[in-house]
Design a protein around this motif. Structure first.
Motif, PDB file in Angstrom:
ATOM      1  N   PRO A   3       0.837  -1.202   0.000  1.00  0.00           N
ATOM      2  CA  PRO A   3       0.000   0.000   0.000  1.00  0.00           C
ATOM      3  C   PRO A   3       0.870   1.250   0.000  1.00  0.00           C
ATOM      4  O   PRO A   3       1.823   1.352   0.777  1.00  0.00           O
ATOM      5  N   VAL A   4       0.583   2.149  -0.892  1.00  0.00           N
ATOM      6  CA  VAL A   4       1.285   3.427  -0.962  1.00  0.00           C
ATOM      7  C   VAL A   4       0.255   4.529  -1.181  1.00  0.00           C
ATOM      8  O   VAL A   4      -0.872   4.254  -1.596  1.00  0.00           O
ATOM      9  N   ALA A   5       0.653   5.754  -0.939  1.00  0.00           N
ATOM     10  CA  ALA A   5      -0.282   6.873  -1.000  1.00  0.00           C
ATOM     11  C   ALA A   5      -0.778   7.172  -2.413  1.00  0.00           C
ATOM     12  O   ALA A   5      -1.944   7.462  -2.624  1.00  0.00           O
ATOM     13  N   ASP A   6       0.135   7.106  -3.385  1.00  0.00           N
ATOM     14  CA  ASP A   6      -0.255   7.476  -4.739  1.00  0.00           C
ATOM     15  C   ASP A   6       0.751   6.950  -5.760  1.00  0.00           C
ATOM     16  O   ASP A   6       1.704   6.261  -5.408  1.00  0.00           O
ATOM     17  N   ARG A   7       0.525   7.317  -7.013  1.00  0.00           N
ATOM     18  CA  ARG A   7       1.375   6.858  -8.123  1.00  0.00           C
ATOM     19  C   ARG A   7       2.827   7.279  -7.935  1.00  0.00           C
ATOM     20  O   ARG A   7       3.739   6.487  -8.172  1.00  0.00           O
ATOM     21  N   ASP A   8       3.063   8.506  -7.518  1.00  0.00           N
ATOM     22  CA  ASP A   8       4.432   8.995  -7.336  1.00  0.00           C
ATOM     23  C   ASP A   8       5.177   8.185  -6.274  1.00  0.00           C
ATOM     24  O   ASP A   8       6.351   7.864  -6.439  1.00  0.00           O
ATOM     25  N   GLU A   9       4.487   7.864  -5.191  1.00  0.00           N
ATOM     26  CA  GLU A   9       5.125   7.057  -4.155  1.00  0.00           C
ATOM     27  C   GLU A   9       5.401   5.638  -4.668  1.00  0.00           C
ATOM     28  O   GLU A   9       6.426   5.041  -4.353  1.00  0.00           O
ATOM     29  N   ALA A  10       4.505   5.098  -5.470  1.00  0.00           N
ATOM     30  CA  ALA A  10       4.714   3.765  -6.045  1.00  0.00           C
ATOM     31  C   ALA A  10       5.958   3.755  -6.931  1.00  0.00           C
ATOM     32  O   ALA A  10       6.758   2.812  -6.890  1.00  0.00           O
ATOM     33  N   ILE A  11       6.149   4.799  -7.710  1.00  0.00           N
ATOM     34  CA  ILE A  11       7.338   4.890  -8.569  1.00  0.00           C
ATOM     35  C   ILE A  11       8.593   5.014  -7.715  1.00  0.00           C
ATOM     36  O   ILE A  11       9.623   4.397  -8.007  1.00  0.00           O
ATOM     37  N   ALA A  12       8.533   5.777  -6.634  1.00  0.00           N
ATOM     38  CA  ALA A  12       9.681   5.901  -5.724  1.00  0.00           C
ATOM     39  C   ALA A  12      10.026   4.547  -5.098  1.00  0.00           C
ATOM     40  O   ALA A  12      11.201   4.208  -4.959  1.00  0.00           O
ATOM     41  N   VAL A  13       9.006   3.776  -4.734  1.00  0.00           N
ATOM     42  CA  VAL A  13       9.245   2.437  -4.189  1.00  0.00           C
ATOM     43  C   VAL A  13       9.929   1.562  -5.234  1.00  0.00           C
ATOM     44  O   VAL A  13      10.877   0.839  -4.930  1.00  0.00           O
ATOM     45  N   ALA A  14       9.480   1.628  -6.471  1.00  0.00           N
ATOM     46  CA  ALA A  14      10.093   0.843  -7.553  1.00  0.00           C
ATOM     47  C   ALA A  14      11.558   1.221  -7.742  1.00  0.00           C
ATOM     48  O   ALA A  14      12.412   0.344  -7.943  1.00  0.00           O
ATOM     49  N   LYS A  15      11.870   2.504  -7.656  1.00  0.00           N
ATOM     50  CA  LYS A  15      13.261   2.948  -7.790  1.00  0.00           C
ATOM     51  C   LYS A  15      14.121   2.373  -6.659  1.00  0.00           C
ATOM     52  O   LYS A  15      15.230   1.900  -6.894  1.00  0.00           O
ATOM     53  N   ARG A  16      13.596   2.413  -5.423  1.00  0.00           N
ATOM     54  CA  ARG A  16      14.341   1.853  -4.287  1.00  0.00           C
ATOM     55  C   ARG A  16      14.529   0.341  -4.435  1.00  0.00           C
ATOM     56  O   ARG A  16      15.603  -0.188  -4.141  1.00  0.00           O
TER      57      ARG A  16
END
Length: 75
Positions: A21-34
């Motif tokens: 679970p993440v807040a939004d699309r931008d956070e999901a992309i940040a998780v993918a980068k990490r």
């Protein structure tokens, strides 16, 4: 919060999939980068073989791809 799914894939198959679970699309992309950076550092067998992190939205569509090879170069 929205649930996005993250999968390690290459052109042939999904290697590993997990939801988070993440807040939004931008956070999901940040998780993918990490995740890509972490895999580039800890799973050398994925480097140079076209693996990437696929971010799948709640509508089951891919919204982003993060290359593990690119993460290794930037990390």
């Amino acid at each position: 919060m929205s649930a996005f799914h993250f999968a390690i894939v290459n052109d042939e198959r999904v290697i590993d999939a997990t939801g988070q679970p993440v807040a939004d699309r931008d956070e999901a992309i940040a998780v993918a980068k990490r995740l890509a950076i972490d895999l580039a550092e800890t799973r050398q067998e994925y480097l140079g073989r076209g693996y990437y992190i696929s971010v799948i939205g709640s509508d089951a569509r891919e919204i982003h791809r993060e290359s593990i090879d690119s993460a290794a170069k930037s990390g």
